[in-house]
Enzyme design. Structure first.
Site, PDB file in Angstrom:
ATOM      1  N   ASP A 130      -6.984  -7.246  -3.609  1.00 21.06           N
ATOM      2  CA  ASP A 130      -5.918  -6.593  -2.837  1.00 21.06           C
ATOM      3  C   ASP A 130      -4.798  -7.551  -2.431  1.00 21.06           C
ATOM      4  O   ASP A 130      -3.906  -7.182  -1.665  1.00 21.06           O
ATOM      5  CB  ASP A 130      -6.507  -5.954  -1.568  1.00 21.06           C
ATOM      6  CG  ASP A 130      -7.024  -4.533  -1.798  1.00 21.06           C
ATOM      7  OD1 ASP A 130      -6.564  -3.875  -2.760  1.00 21.06           O
ATOM      8  OD2 ASP A 130      -7.877  -4.088  -1.012  1.00 21.06           O
TER       9      ASP A 130
ATOM     10  N   ARG B  35     -11.135  -8.566   2.593  1.00 20.59           N
ATOM     11  CA  ARG B  35      -9.766  -9.096   2.524  1.00 20.59           C
ATOM     12  C   ARG B  35      -9.552 -10.314   3.426  1.00 20.59           C
ATOM     13  O   ARG B  35      -8.451 -10.886   3.421  1.00 20.59           O
ATOM     14  CB  ARG B  35      -8.745  -7.999   2.886  1.00 20.59           C
ATOM     15  CG  ARG B  35      -8.719  -6.828   1.902  1.00 20.59           C
ATOM     16  CD  ARG B  35      -7.467  -5.980   2.045  1.00 20.59           C
ATOM     17  NE  ARG B  35      -6.264  -6.713   1.670  1.00 20.59           N
ATOM     18  CZ  ARG B  35      -5.029  -6.264   1.834  1.00 20.59           C
ATOM     19  NH1 ARG B  35      -4.824  -5.074   2.375  1.00 20.59           N
ATOM     20  NH2 ARG B  35      -3.978  -6.985   1.472  1.00 20.59           N
TER      21      ARG B  35
ATOM     22  N   ARG C 245      -6.513  -0.027  11.413  1.00 20.66           N
ATOM     23  CA  ARG C 245      -6.650  -1.435  11.031  1.00 20.66           C
ATOM     24  C   ARG C 245      -6.334  -2.386  12.189  1.00 20.66           C
ATOM     25  O   ARG C 245      -7.181  -3.134  12.635  1.00 20.66           O
ATOM     26  CB  ARG C 245      -5.746  -1.742   9.831  1.00 20.66           C
ATOM     27  CG  ARG C 245      -6.054  -0.914   8.577  1.00 20.66           C
ATOM     28  CD  ARG C 245      -7.391  -1.282   7.979  1.00 20.66           C
ATOM     29  NE  ARG C 245      -7.693  -0.536   6.770  1.00 20.66           N
ATOM     30  CZ  ARG C 245      -7.376  -0.900   5.534  1.00 20.66           C
ATOM     31  NH1 ARG C 245      -6.727  -2.020   5.327  1.00 20.66           N
ATOM     32  NH2 ARG C 245      -7.711  -0.144   4.509  1.00 20.66           N
TER      33      ARG C 245
ATOM     34  N   HIS D 265      -2.068   2.643   7.449  1.00 17.36           N
ATOM     35  CA  HIS D 265      -1.179   1.565   7.898  1.00 17.36           C
ATOM     36  C   HIS D 265       0.143   2.208   8.319  1.00 17.36           C
ATOM     37  O   HIS D 265       0.588   3.176   7.696  1.00 17.36           O
ATOM     38  CB  HIS D 265      -0.853   0.593   6.752  1.00 17.36           C
ATOM     39  CG  HIS D 265      -1.837  -0.509   6.524  1.00 17.36           C
ATOM     40  ND1 HIS D 265      -2.185  -0.931   5.259  1.00 17.36           N
ATOM     41  CD2 HIS D 265      -2.520  -1.295   7.384  1.00 17.36           C
ATOM     42  CE1 HIS D 265      -3.048  -1.929   5.359  1.00 17.36           C
ATOM     43  NE2 HIS D 265      -3.272  -2.169   6.628  1.00 17.36           N
TER      44      HIS D 265
ATOM     45  N   CYS E 164       4.000  -2.112   0.549  1.00 13.45           N
ATOM     46  CA  CYS E 164       2.761  -2.897   0.667  1.00 13.45           C
ATOM     47  C   CYS E 164       2.830  -4.194  -0.133  1.00 13.45           C
ATOM     48  O   CYS E 164       2.156  -5.167   0.207  1.00 13.45           O
ATOM     49  CB  CYS E 164       1.570  -2.094   0.159  1.00 13.45           C
ATOM     50  SG  CYS E 164       1.311  -0.550   0.995  1.00 13.45           S
TER      51      CYS E 164
HETATM   52  N1  ARG Z   1      -6.341  -1.659  -0.595  1.00 12.54           N
HETATM   53  C1  ARG Z   1      -5.521  -2.195   0.443  1.00 12.54           C
HETATM   54  C2  ARG Z   1      -6.198  -1.976   1.783  1.00 12.54           C
HETATM   55  O1  ARG Z   1      -6.768  -0.920   1.980  1.00 12.54           O
HETATM   56  C3  ARG Z   1      -4.185  -1.563   0.429  1.00 12.54           C
HETATM   57  C4  ARG Z   1      -3.230  -2.176   1.421  1.00 12.54           C
HETATM   58  C5  ARG Z   1      -1.898  -1.529   1.402  1.00 12.54           C
HETATM   59  N2  ARG Z   1      -0.979  -2.264   2.168  1.00 12.54           N
HETATM   60  C6  ARG Z   1      -0.121  -1.751   3.045  1.00 12.54           C
HETATM   61  N3  ARG Z   1       0.734  -2.550   3.584  1.00 12.54           N
HETATM   62  N4  ARG Z   1      -0.165  -0.496   3.388  1.00 12.54           N
HETATM   63  O2  ARG Z   1      -6.194  -2.827   2.635  1.00 12.54           O
END
Ligand code: ARG
Length: 271
Positions: free
Chosen positions: A69, A94, A141, A170, A264
């Protein structure tokens, strides 16, 4: 309507050399869907050349094997006026990305704050230059304690906004800054109270609908005139054009399998 003028920007991006969907941490990710990494790289390279073609500078962060990612570079930090508030990722898959970003910023001599609170950088933070306000998302998040820490590090007031729809996990999937004073957002991604806050602060916002948000039409980057936007988001592109912006469509269909699009992939270096 007066023609809008673009301002050149500096961006940090990361080539999706190791992009796959091997875990699922948002509703867009399905580990059984095949991913064409080469195609993801081609689409990403096209985005980079479109940005450079408009005069913007793109810096590249070196991708690392085992961090699929990492292409979503927006999540690695949040920059306002030469100061960087670093990231601390929610999910273990991550977490190692944060150090790569920190090293890049420190090597480039940005003023860097290592966070103690969980936050996913520009994925959950947006900056509105006119009023000098930070908009910050929470609910999936970023920890709200990270909002306060960002405000301290970056010396700006922070407006906390609660995200309530897991598809828009997000802030940057539900809200985008178009110029110094204008945002676009999808109201139903937010709690009723946060919707009221957004209406109060941004009565002239471009209001998106569910189809716009689902097409990642809010996951955009603007240079005050051009709005770089996922090709599927045609309805949103029309709404932007009607407000005098110039939508520039880019196809990022492979990266959408990871739950991300244009924004993203891009961390804006505001210096
Ligand atoms: N697969 C990543 C996650 O779920 C995607 C992140 C997307 N980034 C963003 N800035 N919305 O963390």
């Amino acid at each position: 309507m007066t023609a809008k003028s673009a301002r050149v920007r500096q961006y940090l991006m990361c080539r999706p050399a190791y992009f796959t969907v091997e875990y699922a941490i948002n509703p867009w990710m399905d580990t059984t869907t095949p991913v064409d990494t080469e195609r993801a790289v081609d689409q990403w390279e096209n985005l980079v050349s479109v940005l450079r073609g408009h005069g913007h500078t793109v810096h590249e962060l070196r991708p690392e094997a085992g961090l699929p990612d990492m292409v979503f570079a927006a999540n690695g930090g949040f920059v306002v006026d030469d100061a960087v508030y670093g990231a601390k990722f929610r999910f273990p898959q991550r977490q190692a990305e944060a150090a790569a970003h920190e090293k890049w910023y420190r090597d480039a001599e940005w003023t860097f704050t290592t966070p103690t609170e969980t936050n996913e950088g520009e994925g959950d933070f947006a900056y509105v230059p006119g009023p000098g306000l930070i908009l910050a998302g929470y609910g999936f998040r970023t920890d709200p304690r990270g909002h306060a820490e960002a405000g301290e590090s970056l010396k700006r007031p922070v407006i906390s906004l609660k995200l309530t729809d897991p598809r828009f996990y997000h802030l940057d999937t539900a809200l985008t800054v178009l110029d110094d004073d204008t945002i676009a957002y999808y109201p139903h991604a937010f709690s009723l109270s946060s919707q009221a806050v957004l209406r109060q602060l941004f009565p002239d916002a471009v209001v998106a609908d569910e189809a716009d948000a689902m097409a990642f039409g809010l996951n955009t980057v603007s240079d005050d005139r051009h709005v770089y936007i996922n090709t599927e988001a045609t309805g949103m592109a029309d709404k932007l054009a009607a407000r005098g912006y110039e939508p520039i469509a880019v196809d990022l269909s492979e990266l959408k399998k990871g739950g991300g699009s244009v924004k993203c992939c891009i961390a804006e270096l505001r210096g």
